[in-house]
Design a protein around this motif. Sequence first.
Motif, PDB file in Angstrom:
ATOM      1  N   GLY A 180       0.797  -1.217   0.000  1.00  0.00           N
ATOM      2  CA  GLY A 180       0.000   0.000   0.000  1.00  0.00           C
ATOM      3  C   GLY A 180       0.828   1.264   0.000  1.00  0.00           C
ATOM      4  O   GLY A 180       0.403   2.293   0.484  1.00  0.00           O
ATOM      5  N   ALA A 181       2.039   1.194  -0.555  1.00  0.00           N
ATOM      6  CA  ALA A 181       2.962   2.317  -0.414  1.00  0.00           C
ATOM      7  C   ALA A 181       2.468   3.582  -1.103  1.00  0.00           C
ATOM      8  O   ALA A 181       2.677   4.672  -0.605  1.00  0.00           O
ATOM      9  CB  ALA A 181       4.337   1.935  -0.959  1.00  0.00           C
ATOM     10  N   ASP A 182       1.812   3.487  -2.233  1.00  0.00           N
ATOM     11  CA  ASP A 182       1.406   4.688  -2.944  1.00  0.00           C
ATOM     12  C   ASP A 182       0.377   5.493  -2.158  1.00  0.00           C
ATOM     13  O   ASP A 182       0.521   6.695  -1.962  1.00  0.00           O
ATOM     14  CB  ASP A 182       0.905   4.351  -4.352  1.00  0.00           C
ATOM     15  N   VAL A 183      -0.675   4.853  -1.678  1.00  0.00           N
ATOM     16  CA  VAL A 183      -1.689   5.539  -0.880  1.00  0.00           C
ATOM     17  C   VAL A 183      -1.090   5.996   0.442  1.00  0.00           C
ATOM     18  O   VAL A 183      -1.298   7.137   0.884  1.00  0.00           O
ATOM     19  CB  VAL A 183      -2.904   4.624  -0.647  1.00  0.00           C
ATOM     20  N   TYR A 184      -0.349   5.133   1.084  1.00  0.00           N
ATOM     21  CA  TYR A 184       0.267   5.434   2.378  1.00  0.00           C
ATOM     22  C   TYR A 184       1.156   6.667   2.279  1.00  0.00           C
ATOM     23  O   TYR A 184       1.086   7.577   3.106  1.00  0.00           O
ATOM     24  CB  TYR A 184       1.075   4.218   2.831  1.00  0.00           C
ATOM     25  N   THR A 185       1.976   6.727   1.256  1.00  0.00           N
ATOM     26  CA  THR A 185       2.874   7.867   1.077  1.00  0.00           C
ATOM     27  C   THR A 185       2.104   9.126   0.703  1.00  0.00           C
ATOM     28  O   THR A 185       2.367  10.212   1.236  1.00  0.00           O
ATOM     29  CB  THR A 185       3.915   7.550  -0.012  1.00  0.00           C
ATOM     30  N   LYS A 240      -7.768  10.257   7.023  1.00  0.00           N
ATOM     31  CA  LYS A 240      -6.347  10.010   6.766  1.00  0.00           C
ATOM     32  C   LYS A 240      -5.734   9.142   7.861  1.00  0.00           C
ATOM     33  O   LYS A 240      -5.015   8.171   7.567  1.00  0.00           O
ATOM     34  CB  LYS A 240      -5.608  11.344   6.665  1.00  0.00           C
ATOM     35  N   ALA A 241      -6.015   9.471   9.119  1.00  0.00           N
ATOM     36  CA  ALA A 241      -5.428   8.733  10.233  1.00  0.00           C
ATOM     37  C   ALA A 241      -5.894   7.278  10.250  1.00  0.00           C
ATOM     38  O   ALA A 241      -5.121   6.372  10.576  1.00  0.00           O
ATOM     39  CB  ALA A 241      -5.782   9.418  11.553  1.00  0.00           C
ATOM     40  N   ILE A 242      -7.147   7.044   9.895  1.00  0.00           N
ATOM     41  CA  ILE A 242      -7.663   5.674   9.882  1.00  0.00           C
ATOM     42  C   ILE A 242      -7.001   4.863   8.778  1.00  0.00           C
ATOM     43  O   ILE A 242      -6.604   3.704   8.982  1.00  0.00           O
ATOM     44  CB  ILE A 242      -9.197   5.688   9.729  1.00  0.00           C
ATOM     45  N   LEU A 243      -6.844   5.446   7.605  1.00  0.00           N
ATOM     46  CA  LEU A 243      -6.192   4.716   6.517  1.00  0.00           C
ATOM     47  C   LEU A 243      -4.726   4.431   6.837  1.00  0.00           C
ATOM     48  O   LEU A 243      -4.211   3.356   6.505  1.00  0.00           O
ATOM     49  CB  LEU A 243      -6.310   5.480   5.201  1.00  0.00           C
ATOM     50  N   LEU A 253      -7.404  -0.621  -0.576  1.00  0.00           N
ATOM     51  CA  LEU A 253      -8.670  -1.254  -0.933  1.00  0.00           C
ATOM     52  C   LEU A 253      -9.875  -0.393  -0.582  1.00  0.00           C
ATOM     53  O   LEU A 253     -11.018  -0.801  -0.791  1.00  0.00           O
ATOM     54  CB  LEU A 253      -8.787  -2.626  -0.256  1.00  0.00           C
ATOM     55  N   TYR A 254      -9.640   0.790  -0.018  1.00  0.00           N
ATOM     56  CA  TYR A 254     -10.746   1.733   0.184  1.00  0.00           C
ATOM     57  C   TYR A 254     -11.283   2.173  -1.173  1.00  0.00           C
ATOM     58  O   TYR A 254     -10.531   2.339  -2.135  1.00  0.00           O
ATOM     59  CB  TYR A 254     -10.282   2.948   0.988  1.00  0.00           C
ATOM     60  N   ILE A 309     -14.483   2.715  -7.267  1.00  0.00           N
ATOM     61  CA  ILE A 309     -13.135   2.291  -7.632  1.00  0.00           C
ATOM     62  C   ILE A 309     -12.227   2.401  -6.413  1.00  0.00           C
ATOM     63  O   ILE A 309     -12.446   3.224  -5.521  1.00  0.00           O
ATOM     64  CB  ILE A 309     -12.566   3.136  -8.794  1.00  0.00           C
ATOM     65  N   SER A 310     -11.200   1.565  -6.374  1.00  0.00           N
ATOM     66  CA  SER A 310     -10.302   1.540  -5.227  1.00  0.00           C
ATOM     67  C   SER A 310      -9.234   2.623  -5.341  1.00  0.00           C
ATOM     68  O   SER A 310      -8.826   3.015  -6.440  1.00  0.00           O
ATOM     69  CB  SER A 310      -9.629   0.173  -5.106  1.00  0.00           C
ATOM     70  N   LEU A 311      -8.774   3.096  -4.193  1.00  0.00           N
ATOM     71  CA  LEU A 311      -7.699   4.080  -4.186  1.00  0.00           C
ATOM     72  C   LEU A 311      -6.432   3.491  -4.798  1.00  0.00           C
ATOM     73  O   LEU A 311      -5.671   4.188  -5.472  1.00  0.00           O
ATOM     74  CB  LEU A 311      -7.420   4.560  -2.756  1.00  0.00           C
ATOM     75  N   GLY A 312      -6.211   2.201  -4.562  1.00  0.00           N
ATOM     76  CA  GLY A 312      -5.008   1.567  -5.068  1.00  0.00           C
ATOM     77  C   GLY A 312      -4.987   1.389  -6.567  1.00  0.00           C
ATOM     78  O   GLY A 312      -3.935   1.102  -7.141  1.00  0.00           O
ATOM     79  N   SER A 313      -6.136   1.539  -7.226  1.00  0.00           N
ATOM     80  CA  SER A 313      -6.181   1.426  -8.687  1.00  0.00           C
ATOM     81  C   SER A 313      -5.988   2.771  -9.373  1.00  0.00           C
ATOM     82  O   SER A 313      -5.969   2.853 -10.592  1.00  0.00           O
ATOM     83  CB  SER A 313      -7.523   0.819  -9.120  1.00  0.00           C
TER      84      SER A 313
END
Length: 385
Positions: free
Chosen positions: A52-57, A154-157, A176-177, A124-128
């Motif tokens: 999940g590095a892209d969303v996390y970053t 943001k904090a929850i994700l 997957l959000y 659609i998912s954030l990761g896509s």
Amino acid sequence: MNKSIAAAALLALMLAWPGNSAGAVGAAAWNASYEGGANPVQKPAPGKKGSGADVYTALQKGIAREAKAACSRLPHDSRVACLARALEDTLPRQQRKAIRYPFTAKHAVNWSYLPLEEAPRNGISLGSMSPASLEAFKALAAEALGPHGYHTMKAILLADQAEQEASGNPKWDSRLYHVAFLGDPSESNPWMLQISGHHLAVNRTYHTREQGLTPMFVGIEPRISAAGGRTYGPMEGRLQASYELFRSLNPDQLAAAQLEEKFEDVRLGPGRDARFPEHEGLPYSHLDDKQKRKVREAVTGWAIDAHPSDMPQLLADYFAEEALDRTYIGWSGSLDDKEPGSYLRIEGPRLWIESVVKREAAMPGRGHVHSVWRDRKADYGGCFF
């Protein structure tokens, strides 16, 4: 209730609410006390650091100025619609089609905290998403939710990503959000922005009978997490306020407020729309002035996640004299906020807030909580139930 008095009271509550610093005080206290018809599943694009590095970053960074510039001069509701369309403009054709649904009860109620394989989401998912789309999503979410609501999201994700990395279980991946638009994002017609994933569900409506973001599900594991040199505890302020209320009750009040039912999870979670039980527990009118204030502080702890344009009216309605006369508080299991089965509830003629401590799924000793905020009048904009 006199509107000017109500406004002054709301401002005082918001300034005094213990979670007003995004849970920092509550987080420190909690840390000190501890030792130790939806789319198919979309596969996220490859990341650079973990799954999940892209969303996390991206979530740790500010929002790119260009992601919100084109809509900045519009009033709030129009700005949200503009930003939703701007997000669509960054998407490839297949995703532009996939993000939109009719604004119907069938699609509105399709949110969950279960794994994606068990409960496919709308949209659609954030990761896509591409990096540009992810920036556009951040700009949209920040405008729709307001500063505090966006911080909570943001904090929850970020916490979900910590849970995923600790467990190695991909079902908790923050990528997957999902985000979906129910109806056409518009300056005048009804529509809904839906964000749904493992520990958050938001159903933010516009141009409907009632505007709000309920049902809103907020969960967390771990309760305290760190990312980018910052500590996050998005539920600590509201939980602190709620538990302080119940711990202030005398023995007779505690007995009157105790609920017979035991809880392993929230009662009115996904799939349980409009199933409000009869009022039970201790009436607000049986509390002293300090305890009544603690009720209002606890409610504000959840309502502060609403956009600033919506929150004052929501709280004015929840705190109207006739509403408070029909408000009840209840608890079950334990008043230890670390013990599984500890359950708290505040309910009124419109309001329903419940929280429950759950067993940790991935990070023992770090805390796991589920909560739901519902509104009998305004869930899904008051359109369906």
